[in-house]
Scaffold this motif. Sequence first.
Motif, PDB file in Angstrom:
ATOM      1  N   ARG A   1      -0.879   7.425   0.795  1.00 38.02           N
ATOM      2  CA  ARG A   1      -1.490   6.908   1.613  1.00 38.02           C
ATOM      3  C   ARG A   1      -2.374   7.414   2.656  1.00 38.02           C
ATOM      4  O   ARG A   1      -1.425   7.548   3.467  1.00 38.02           O
TER       5      ARG A   1
ATOM      6  N   GLU B   1      -3.823   6.514  -8.141  1.00 34.81           N
ATOM      7  CA  GLU B   1      -4.290   6.200  -8.984  1.00 34.81           C
ATOM      8  C   GLU B   1      -5.058   5.358  -8.923  1.00 34.81           C
ATOM      9  O   GLU B   1      -6.349   4.594  -9.650  1.00 34.81           O
ATOM     10  N   LEU B   2      -4.553   3.689  -8.876  1.00 28.11           N
ATOM     11  CA  LEU B   2      -5.347   2.659  -8.397  1.00 28.11           C
ATOM     12  C   LEU B   2      -6.283   3.006  -7.635  1.00 28.11           C
ATOM     13  O   LEU B   2      -7.142   1.474  -7.982  1.00 28.11           O
ATOM     14  N   ARG B   3      -6.607   2.985  -6.726  1.00 30.11           N
ATOM     15  CA  ARG B   3      -7.748   3.549  -6.050  1.00 30.11           C
ATOM     16  C   ARG B   3      -8.839   4.008  -7.027  1.00 30.11           C
ATOM     17  O   ARG B   3      -9.571   4.607  -5.809  1.00 30.11           O
TER      18      ARG B   3
ATOM     19  N   ILE C   1      -2.071  -1.202   3.495  1.00 30.96           N
ATOM     20  CA  ILE C   1      -1.082  -1.410   3.781  1.00 30.96           C
ATOM     21  C   ILE C   1      -0.237  -0.492   3.028  1.00 30.96           C
ATOM     22  O   ILE C   1       0.517  -0.528   2.180  1.00 30.96           O
TER      23      ILE C   1
ATOM     24  N   ALA D   1       2.780  -7.104   5.749  1.00 29.82           N
ATOM     25  CA  ALA D   1       2.320  -7.435   4.439  1.00 29.82           C
ATOM     26  C   ALA D   1       1.593  -7.796   3.718  1.00 29.82           C
ATOM     27  O   ALA D   1       1.160  -7.380   2.520  1.00 29.82           O
TER      28      ALA D   1
ATOM     29  N   PHE E   1       0.999   6.736  -7.550  1.00 28.73           N
ATOM     30  CA  PHE E   1       0.481   5.488  -8.321  1.00 28.73           C
ATOM     31  C   PHE E   1      -0.805   4.984  -7.333  1.00 28.73           C
ATOM     32  O   PHE E   1      -1.689   4.184  -8.178  1.00 28.73           O
ATOM     33  N   ALA E   2      -0.160   5.071  -6.219  1.00 24.54           N
ATOM     34  CA  ALA E   2      -1.566   4.035  -5.559  1.00 24.54           C
ATOM     35  C   ALA E   2      -2.891   4.422  -5.733  1.00 24.54           C
ATOM     36  O   ALA E   2      -3.466   3.938  -5.473  1.00 24.54           O
TER      37      ALA E   2
ATOM     38  N   LEU F   1       2.999 -10.740   1.550  1.00 21.40           N
ATOM     39  CA  LEU F   1       3.838 -10.930   1.139  1.00 21.40           C
ATOM     40  C   LEU F   1       4.558 -12.328   0.843  1.00 21.40           C
ATOM     41  O   LEU F   1       5.252 -12.563   0.447  1.00 21.40           O
TER      42      LEU F   1
ATOM     43  N   PHE G   1      10.664  -0.067   1.569  1.00 20.87           N
ATOM     44  CA  PHE G   1      11.150  -1.201   1.412  1.00 20.87           C
ATOM     45  C   PHE G   1      13.013  -0.742   1.768  1.00 20.87           C
ATOM     46  O   PHE G   1      13.211   0.315   1.101  1.00 20.87           O
TER      47      PHE G   1
ATOM     48  N   ARG H   1       5.811   8.350  -0.903  1.00 18.95           N
ATOM     49  CA  ARG H   1       5.189   6.903  -1.673  1.00 18.95           C
ATOM     50  C   ARG H   1       4.176   6.700  -0.254  1.00 18.95           C
ATOM     51  O   ARG H   1       2.509   5.609  -0.605  1.00 18.95           O
TER      52      ARG H   1
ATOM     53  N   ARG I   1       7.189  -9.118   6.474  1.00 14.76           N
ATOM     54  CA  ARG I   1       6.845  -9.229   5.122  1.00 14.76           C
ATOM     55  C   ARG I   1       5.338 -10.073   4.807  1.00 14.76           C
ATOM     56  O   ARG I   1       4.887 -10.092   4.815  1.00 14.76           O
TER      57      ARG I   1
ATOM     58  N   MET J   1       4.554  -0.126   2.692  1.00 15.88           N
ATOM     59  CA  MET J   1       5.431   0.342   3.128  1.00 15.88           C
ATOM     60  C   MET J   1       6.544   0.412   2.844  1.00 15.88           C
ATOM     61  O   MET J   1       6.773   0.527   1.351  1.00 15.88           O
TER      62      MET J   1
ATOM     63  N   ALA K   1      -1.549  -8.824  -0.714  1.00 15.00           N
ATOM     64  CA  ALA K   1      -0.764  -7.405   0.144  1.00 15.00           C
ATOM     65  C   ALA K   1      -1.880  -6.500  -0.498  1.00 15.00           C
ATOM     66  O   ALA K   1      -1.973  -5.587  -0.309  1.00 15.00           O
ATOM     67  N   ALA K   2      -1.923  -6.056  -1.582  1.00  9.51           N
ATOM     68  CA  ALA K   2      -3.032  -5.048  -2.920  1.00  9.51           C
ATOM     69  C   ALA K   2      -3.720  -4.801  -2.305  1.00  9.51           C
ATOM     70  O   ALA K   2      -4.242  -4.202  -1.608  1.00  9.51           O
TER      71      ALA K   2
END
Lengths: 275, 357
Positions: B150, B101-103, B77, B50, B98-99, B52, B81, B146, B47, B79, B72-73
Motif C-alpha cells: 500500500r 483490491e478493496l480500494r 494507515i 491506527a 487484499f487491501a 483500533l 501486528f 502486506r 492502536r 500496521m 481505522a478502515a
Amino acid sequence: MNDAANTDRWIRWLNTLQLVLAGVVIMAPTVWMVLSSFKPSFEVTAYPPTMIFSPTLENYVALTKTTPFLSYALNSLIVTVGSTALGLLFGIPAAFAVSWTRISWPAILTLAARMAPGTLFLLPWYVMFRQIGMIGSYTALILSHAVITLPIVIWVLLPSFDGIPRSVFEAAQVDGCSVTRILWRIALPLVASGVAVSAILAFVFSWNYFLFALVLSNGDTKTLIAAAFNFIGEGSTQWGALMAAATLIALPPLVLAALVQRWLVSGLTLGAVKG
Amino acid sequence: MASISIRNLTKRYGNFTVIPDLNLEIADHEFVVFVGPSGCGKSTLLRIIAGLEPISSGDLYIGDKRVNGVQAARRDIAMVFQDYALYPHMRVYDNMSFALELRGTPKAEIDARVKRAAALLHIEPYLDRKPKELSGGQRQRVAMGRAIVRNPKAFLFDEPLSNLDAKLRGQVRAEIKALSQELKTTMVFVTHDQIEAMTMADRIVVLQSGTIQQYDTPETVYERPANQFVAGFIGSPAMNFFPVEWHEERAVLSQGGTVVPLDGETTGRLSKAGNAVLGIRPEHFAVATDAADGIAINVKLVEPLGSDTLIHFDLASASAIARVDPALRPKVGDRINLRPQPGKTHLFDSASGQVLR
Ligand SMILES: Nc1ncnc2c1ncn2[C@@H]1O[C@H](COP(=O)(O)OP(=O)(O)OP(=O)(O)O)[C@@H](O)[C@H]1O
Ligand SMILES: [Mg+2]
C-alpha cells in the motif's frame, strides 16, 4: 510392568463394552424399526418378534397408496430448508455481532427461547397466525421452525467466531475493511466448517420437530413427522406402514450425519483458527 | 505520507488511566520509535493512532485532518501486528493484494505492486502458500509485505521482531531501516528492545506509565538523558547509579565516603545541589594507573565479550559494571582503579530524578 499391561487391557475391554452397550441402546430400536418395515403386516406386532421372514415392500406400497406421503415429504423439505436458510441468514450475522461486540445477552436470549418448551409459543402463535390468516401456510411453519434453527446456528458459530484471533479482524480493519466486509471476506471463510455443521444440525432438528406443524399446518402443508404422528390411533393403527414411514423419515438426518461425520466432530470441537 | 500530531491525549480503561496527558508531534517522513517497559502504553498509543482504540479525550491529527472519530478502515494507515495477523485462509499473494483490491486498484497494478514488495522482502517463492506453511520469519515478512504494497499515510509496527531469533532479528531490523529510507513514509515502531530503538529511530519516544520521559534523537537520549529513568533504560549494560554528596569541598559517595574524581563542571553542579545521584555508563570508566586518580575496586566477575570485557564490582553497597579494554585481561579478585571519564558523567536530582544541568 505386567500390572500396567493388565490394567491397560481391562480399560480397553471396558471401553469396548461401553461402546457395545451404547450401540445396542441406540441401534436396537432403529434396527427393529427398519426390519419391521420390511415384514408382512401381520408379523410386525408378532410376539416374540420373528427374526426370519421373507422381506416385502408391501408396507411401503401401502404407505404411498393410502397416504399422500410424497407431498408430506415435500412439505417437510420446504419447511426444513426454509427454516434452515432463515436460521443461517439471521444466525450468521447475529453470532458474528455477538462475538465482535462481546455483548452476549442476545445470544443468551435465543438460547432461553430454545430451551423453553414449544407449547409456550404455540398458543400465542396459533392465535396470532389465525388472526392474520396464516394458519396452514408454509410461511408460518418456516417462521416457527426458525425458533429451532436460529439458536443452533448462533451457538454453534459463536465459539468458532470467538476462536479467530482479534488481530486478524483488526488487520482487516486497517486494510480498509468495513465490519460487514470483514464478516463475508474474513470471518465466514474461516468458520466454513462451523457453518456446515450448524446448517446440518439445524436441518436435522427442524426436520424432526413435529409440535409446531401439528398445530400450525393444515392438510396441504402437514410435514412428514406430524403426519406420521397422526397415523397412530387412527382407528386401527397400521403398524407396518408406520414403520415404513418412520424409516423414511429417519433417513435424511442419518444420511446427512454419515456424509459429514468428520466435519461434524471437528466443527463441534470447535478447532480455533491458527494463523 | 503525513505527519502525526497528538494533542492532550488521555486514554482510560474504566477507572484506570493508561495515558494521562500526552502531546507528541511526529514529522512527515520521520521514523519514530516508542520504547519503554512492558505495560507503559506503547501498544495502546499505536492502536489509538491506527484507530483500533477510541480516545478518552484530546485530539489526534494525521496530516492536517483531525481523525478522532474516523474508523481505522478510513485512516489509510498500514500496521504490522506483533502476531502478524495474516489472513489464514488466503494465500500470501492474496494477503498482500487484499487491501489494494478493496480500494479498487486495477489488477495489473496490484500484480506489479505485490511482485515488487515480494522481491524487496525475498518472499517471491512463497506467494502461493498459505500462512501456516511459512516459518515465523517468513510470516513476518509477509506481514511487512502486506503493509508496504500500500501507499499509506504512515506505517505502524508493534514489536514485529519479537518472535524472531537473534540473527534474523538483526537482518530484518536492517531491512526495515533500509525500507524506511527507500519508502520515505512516516513510520512509528514500537519495541521494548532499546537496541532496536537506537539503531532504527530518527527520534525515540521513551515512555513510562503513559507519559513521555524524553523525545529526542538516539544520540541525545543516550548522551544527555533527561532523567534517571531514561538514563537507566537506554544503554546496555545499564548505567550505574551512585548517591553522592558534596562534603568538605569534595565529591564523595554517600555510602562509605569514598572520594569520586569528577570533572570540574560536574563538581560545580554537585556543589550547588549538595547531594545527587551520580550516573556513569559502564563504557565511561577509564582505568587509572595511579591509585590517587581513581576509585579502587575489587573485580567480582569478568565477562569477556570479545570486543570488550565487562567487569562486575561492588561500590557503595551497590553492584556496578564497567566496560574495559580486553587487553587488560582482568581476573576475579584483581584490584583496579576506575575513574569516570571527564564530561561523561550525569547528575540527577535525588528526589525527582531530573537531570541537573
Ligand atoms: N482492554 C484493556 N482493558 C484494560 N486495561 C488495558 C487494556 N489494554 C491494555 N490495558 C492496560 O493498559 C496498559 C498499557 O498496555 P499496553 O498494551 O499499551 O502496554 P505495552 O507498553 O504495549 O506493553 P508490552 O511491552 O508488554 O506490549 C497496561 O497496564 C494494560 O494492562
Ligand atoms: Mg504491547
